[in-house]
Write an enzyme that holds these catalytic residues in place. Structure first.
Site, PDB file in Angstrom:
ATOM      1  CD  GLN A  47      58.207  42.282  40.350  1.00 34.76           C
ATOM      2  OE1 GLN A  47      58.616  42.690  41.429  1.00 34.76           O
ATOM      3  NE2 GLN A  47      59.016  41.969  39.375  1.00 34.76           N
ATOM      4  CB  THR A  48      55.643  37.772  37.102  1.00 29.81           C
ATOM      5  OG1 THR A  48      56.944  37.961  37.637  1.00 29.81           O
ATOM      6  CG2 THR A  48      55.738  37.486  35.619  1.00 29.81           C
ATOM      7  NE  ARG A  72      82.060   2.925  33.294  1.00 29.87           N
ATOM      8  CZ  ARG A  72      81.232   1.944  32.990  1.00 29.87           C
ATOM      9  NH1 ARG A  72      80.695   1.205  33.949  1.00 29.87           N
ATOM     10  NH2 ARG A  72      80.924   1.697  31.739  1.00 29.87           N
ATOM     11  CD  GLN A  83      85.756  11.548  33.013  1.00 30.57           C
ATOM     12  OE1 GLN A  83      85.589  11.752  31.815  1.00 30.57           O
ATOM     13  NE2 GLN A  83      84.778  11.209  33.805  1.00 30.57           N
ATOM     14  NE  ARG A  89      85.321  14.770  29.145  1.00 29.18           N
ATOM     15  CZ  ARG A  89      84.832  13.736  28.469  1.00 29.18           C
ATOM     16  NH1 ARG A  89      83.956  13.924  27.520  1.00 29.18           N
ATOM     17  NH2 ARG A  89      85.209  12.518  28.767  1.00 29.18           N
ATOM     18  CB  THR A 146      63.175  32.232  34.163  1.00 30.05           C
ATOM     19  OG1 THR A 146      63.698  31.498  33.085  1.00 30.05           O
ATOM     20  CG2 THR A 146      62.093  33.173  33.690  1.00 30.05           C
ATOM     21  CD  GLU A 177      63.840  37.332  42.817  1.00 34.10           C
ATOM     22  OE1 GLU A 177      64.467  38.374  43.018  1.00 34.10           O
ATOM     23  OE2 GLU A 177      62.613  37.281  42.822  1.00 34.10           O
TER      24      GLU A 177
HETATM   25  C1  LIG Z   1      59.942  28.971  38.403  1.00 36.34           C
HETATM   26  C2  LIG Z   1      59.559  30.408  38.424  1.00 36.34           C
HETATM   27  C3  LIG Z   1      59.160  31.003  39.605  1.00 36.34           C
HETATM   28  C4  LIG Z   1      58.739  32.322  39.622  1.00 36.34           C
HETATM   29  N1  LIG Z   1      58.317  32.880  40.800  1.00 36.34           N
HETATM   30  C5  LIG Z   1      57.808  34.136  40.791  1.00 36.34           C
HETATM   31  C6  LIG Z   1      57.270  34.720  41.991  1.00 36.34           C
HETATM   32  O1  LIG Z   1      57.273  34.123  43.072  1.00 36.34           O
HETATM   33  N2  LIG Z   1      56.714  35.962  41.915  1.00 36.34           N
HETATM   34  C7  LIG Z   1      56.687  36.674  40.756  1.00 36.34           C
HETATM   35  O2  LIG Z   1      56.163  37.780  40.759  1.00 36.34           O
HETATM   36  N3  LIG Z   1      57.235  36.165  39.606  1.00 36.34           N
HETATM   37  C8  LIG Z   1      57.779  34.920  39.597  1.00 36.34           C
HETATM   38  N4  LIG Z   1      58.315  34.382  38.447  1.00 36.34           N
HETATM   39  C9  LIG Z   1      58.321  35.174  37.231  1.00 36.34           C
HETATM   40  C10 LIG Z   1      59.710  35.675  36.888  1.00 36.34           C
HETATM   41  O3  LIG Z   1      60.089  36.716  37.760  1.00 36.34           O
HETATM   42  C11 LIG Z   1      59.667  36.110  35.422  1.00 36.34           C
HETATM   43  O4  LIG Z   1      59.526  34.920  34.669  1.00 36.34           O
HETATM   44  C12 LIG Z   1      60.920  36.857  35.025  1.00 36.34           C
HETATM   45  O5  LIG Z   1      60.888  38.132  35.593  1.00 36.34           O
HETATM   46  C13 LIG Z   1      61.030  36.976  33.497  1.00 36.34           C
HETATM   47  O6  LIG Z   1      59.870  37.472  32.949  1.00 36.34           O
HETATM   48  P1  LIG Z   1      59.121  36.733  31.737  1.00 36.34           P
HETATM   49  O7  LIG Z   1      59.040  35.274  32.060  1.00 36.34           O
HETATM   50  O8  LIG Z   1      57.858  37.450  31.484  1.00 36.34           O
HETATM   51  O9  LIG Z   1      60.100  36.882  30.503  1.00 36.34           O
HETATM   52  P2  LIG Z   1      60.184  38.135  29.513  1.00 36.34           P
HETATM   53  O10 LIG Z   1      60.545  39.356  30.275  1.00 36.34           O
HETATM   54  O11 LIG Z   1      58.976  38.186  28.654  1.00 36.34           O
HETATM   55  O12 LIG Z   1      61.451  37.671  28.659  1.00 36.34           O
HETATM   56  C14 LIG Z   1      61.303  36.723  27.578  1.00 36.34           C
HETATM   57  C15 LIG Z   1      62.627  36.656  26.807  1.00 36.34           C
HETATM   58  O13 LIG Z   1      62.912  37.939  26.236  1.00 36.34           O
HETATM   59  C16 LIG Z   1      64.218  38.400  26.620  1.00 36.34           C
HETATM   60  N5  LIG Z   1      64.161  39.848  26.892  1.00 36.34           N
HETATM   61  C17 LIG Z   1      63.204  40.535  27.589  1.00 36.34           C
HETATM   62  N6  LIG Z   1      63.503  41.842  27.647  1.00 36.34           N
HETATM   63  C18 LIG Z   1      64.693  41.997  26.988  1.00 36.34           C
HETATM   64  C19 LIG Z   1      65.544  43.120  26.713  1.00 36.34           C
HETATM   65  N7  LIG Z   1      65.241  44.353  27.165  1.00 36.34           N
HETATM   66  N8  LIG Z   1      66.676  42.900  26.047  1.00 36.34           N
HETATM   67  C20 LIG Z   1      67.014  41.631  25.612  1.00 36.34           C
HETATM   68  N9  LIG Z   1      66.259  40.543  25.844  1.00 36.34           N
HETATM   69  C21 LIG Z   1      65.120  40.710  26.515  1.00 36.34           C
HETATM   70  C22 LIG Z   1      64.555  37.627  27.899  1.00 36.34           C
HETATM   71  O14 LIG Z   1      65.950  37.413  28.035  1.00 36.34           O
HETATM   72  C23 LIG Z   1      63.834  36.294  27.685  1.00 36.34           C
HETATM   73  O15 LIG Z   1      64.655  35.417  26.962  1.00 36.34           O
HETATM   74  C24 LIG Z   1      58.754  33.075  38.425  1.00 36.34           C
HETATM   75  C25 LIG Z   1      59.198  32.482  37.230  1.00 36.34           C
HETATM   76  C26 LIG Z   1      59.607  31.172  37.218  1.00 36.34           C
HETATM   77  C27 LIG Z   1      60.075  30.556  35.938  1.00 36.34           C
END
Ligand SMILES: Cc1cc2nc3c(=O)[nH]c(=O)nc-3n(C[C@H](O)[C@H](O)[C@H](O)COP(=O)(O)OP(=O)(O)OC[C@H]3O[C@@H](n4cnc5c(N)ncnc54)[C@H](O)[C@@H]3O)c2cc1C
Length: 531
Positions: free
Chosen positions: A33-34, A206, A226, A229, A317, A319
């Site tokens: 998707q991404t 410990r 401790q 926390r 990040t 999902e």
């Molecule tokens: C380890 C890993 C595995 C993954 N696996 C898959 C996979 O199998 N298939 C797939 O398709 N994708 C996958 N992804 C992608 C993942 O779904 C995206 O990283 C996620 O949807 C976030 O998108 P982005 O990284 O582009 O961040 P962005 O959407 O660009 O966000 C960047 C920052 O901006 C902030 N932000 C964005 N929009 C807003 C808003 N409207 N309001 C306030 N803040 C906002 C966010 O909080 C974040 O801090 C994976 C990512 C990781 C890290």
């Protein structure tokens, strides 16, 4: 996610064809998707799937660099197929993002099929932790797939190229996410309990100080500090476990209902999994770091706990980014159809109307041991904050504008003012973090605390326009930072794309281990389990 996507969005025929292949590992699928330029905003995806009525096929294409698929787990080296999300175009009309099953690699020799470019995106944070996953990059150059490989349970394209939507709600598309998010919540409970188990056991072993007459020193677990926390984390580990179990039940219940075409509980399941995924993974990370900080003397934690932390970082990040999920849960911005506004307004009104905390009860210390009363306090707090948030947002034409104006208002008056603002952020954020203590000592009233928070938010707005200049002034070279994402010139995408191809994993299309492990899996007719 490949399997739940087909289960949720595929027709019966599609499920019958593809699921057995996936279960028997005759194909290996991923969820694409991404894109390089599009994450949280799924509606902004650029990959296209254009219907060609002459051949009864879709043409999948990546028109720009930013449309390259980026991140999908399992894509880089292992997968043979993907559910690819792309803009459906029929007869020149864009119908938005839909899912398509696309074969990526040959089932004979694992080479990428013509028109398909695939690779691994490279090294990720923390050596050895999440690097075992081949998160990938993927581009399409006019790749053709048969029409029946569009996932057609929710909407269909006919042989003539007509676009139709069935009466099955579009929310079903998000069913895949519900499944994976409930799994992440379960994983969160597992990661926290693992760290807490290590920390608690070690705290009992410990001993430090307190030796009398040459006797043994005190077990650190006996120190109240401790305990204060450790034990809240222990409690959180249990709470996450129970909520994870409940979400599993919720998902199973929703799935059974969906099979009977009952979509009524899907909105609630979506809202609960989205919110709880964020609320468990982020505090978990902080707590894992806390555990690390107070048992830092032990080498074992460095080996196990920090690894645990690194493994869990990405869960904030993937999902759905946690912040965006929380915003969706609170504001119902996306997907609007899923979390209906009237549902949440009803919830809020209901809470506001029913919260009448008895002041006599509140005054008794032991009353705070009654879960019902604590729950009431939390509900009252949530209701008060929601009303105040709604009031703030109602000042703006639309809620998103309200949020961004709160954070992005431009105001700049020179370096001195900027440094004063940073100083203010430092002490007000400390005050905010510990405001419970301030309130308990009556040093602050709730009104004071709210005013201080307003000031803090105003300072964020003040610093925002100069934020880049403020970090530039550290004068760090790109070489010192060692991060493409933090490049001084901001030329991130092309450099990230180039760098992926320098990764050693991309030296060959066929990964190490293909002949030993993947090929035998793909070619051997594995029997499926009977249960
Ligand atoms: C380890 C890993 C595995 C993954 N696996 C898959 C996979 O199998 N298939 C797939 O398709 N994708 C996958 N992804 C992608 C993942 O779904 C995206 O990283 C996620 O949807 C976030 O998108 P982005 O990284 O582009 O961040 P962005 O959407 O660009 O966000 C960047 C920052 O901006 C902030 N932000 C964005 N929009 C807003 C808003 N409207 N309001 C306030 N803040 C906002 C966010 O909080 C974040 O801090 C994976 C990512 C990781 C890290």
């Amino acid at each position: 996610m490949f399997v739940p996507a087909i289960k949720g969005q595929g027709t019966d025929d599609q499920q019958q064809k593809w699921l057995p292949l996936a279960y028997k590992m005759q194909i290996i699928g991923c969820y694409a998707q991404t894109e390089l330029g599009h994450g949280s905003n799924v509606q902004g995806l650029e990959t296209t799937a254009t219907f060609d009525p002459r051949t009864d096929e879709f043409v999948i294409h990546s028109p720009t660099l930013t449309s390259s698929k980026w991140w999908p787990g399992g894509l880089g080296k292992v997968s043979t197929h993907a559910v690819v999300y792309a803009r459906l175009i029929t007869d020149g009309k864009d119908h938005g993002v839909h899912g398509f099953i696309v074969q990526l690699r040959s089932l004979e020799d694992h080479r990428p099929l013509p028109g398909i470019t695939i690779g691994d995106i490279g090294m990720k944070f923390g050596n050895g932790a999440y690097n075992t996953m081949d998160n990938g990059v993927l581009r399409f150059d006019h790749v053709r797939i048969p029409r029946n490989q569009m996932l057609m349970r929710v909407s269909q394209v006919t042989r003539e190229g007509k676009y139709r939507q069935s009466d099955v709600p579009r929310q079903l598309v998000y069913g895949t996410m519900v499944y994976v998010r409930q799994q992440i919540v379960a994983d969160a409970s597992c990661a926290l309990s693992r760290a807490v188990c290590i920390a608690t056991r070690y705290s009992a072993i410990r001993r430090q100080f307190g030796s009398r007459n040459g006797g043994p020193e005190t077990q650190v677990i006996d120190y109240k500090t401790q305990q204060s926390r450790l034990f809240p984390l222990l409690a959180s580990a249990y709470a996450f476990r129970f909520v994870g179990e409940w979400l599993k039940w919720l998902y199973t219940d929703v799935t059974q209902r969906l099979q009977a075409n009952d979509f009524s509980t899907l909105p609630e399941a979506h809202a609960c999994t989205a919110g709880l995924k964020s609320l468990t993974t982020l505090p978990l990370l902080m707590e894992l770091k806390n555990v690390e900080s107070y048992v830092e003397a032990m080498a074992i934690f460095a080996a196990v706990g920090f690894q645990n932390y690194l493994l869990f970082v990405p869960a904030c990040t993937y999902e759905g980014d946690n912040t965006v999920l929380l915003l969706q849960t609170e504001l119902n911005t996306e997907p609007k159809t899923i979390i209906k506004c009237d549902y949440n307004s009803w919830l809020l009104l209901n809470v506001c109307q029913t919260r009448k905390v008895d002041p006599v009860l509140r005054g008794m210390a032991e009353d705070w041991l009654k879960p019902g009363q604590v729950l009431e306090a939390f509900e009252a707090r949530a209701a008060r904050m929601s009303v105040s948030c709604a009031r703030n947002l109602s000042k703006f034409a639309n809620p998103e504008e309200g949020l961004s104006r709160n954070f992005n208002k431009i105001f700049l008056e020179g370096v001195k003012q900027q440094l004063e603002a940073l100083c203010g952020i430092y002490y007000l954020s400390l005050l905010h973090k510990h405001q419970g203590d301030f309130l308990a000592t009556s040093f602050l009233t709730p009104k004071h605390a709210a005013l201080a928070n307003d000031q803090l938010r105003a300072l964020y707005t003040k610093v925002r326009p100069n934020a880049i200049a403020l970090v530039d002034s550290f004068n760090y070279t790109d070489h010192f930072l060692g991060s493409i994402l933090g490049r001084y010139d901001g030329n991130v995408y092309p450099k990230l794309y180039e760098a992926a191809w320098r990764d050693p994993l991309n030296e060959s299309d066929i990964p190490d281990g293909y002949h030993e492990y993947i090929s035998p899996l793909l070619k051997k007719q594995l029997g499926s389990a009977r249960l």
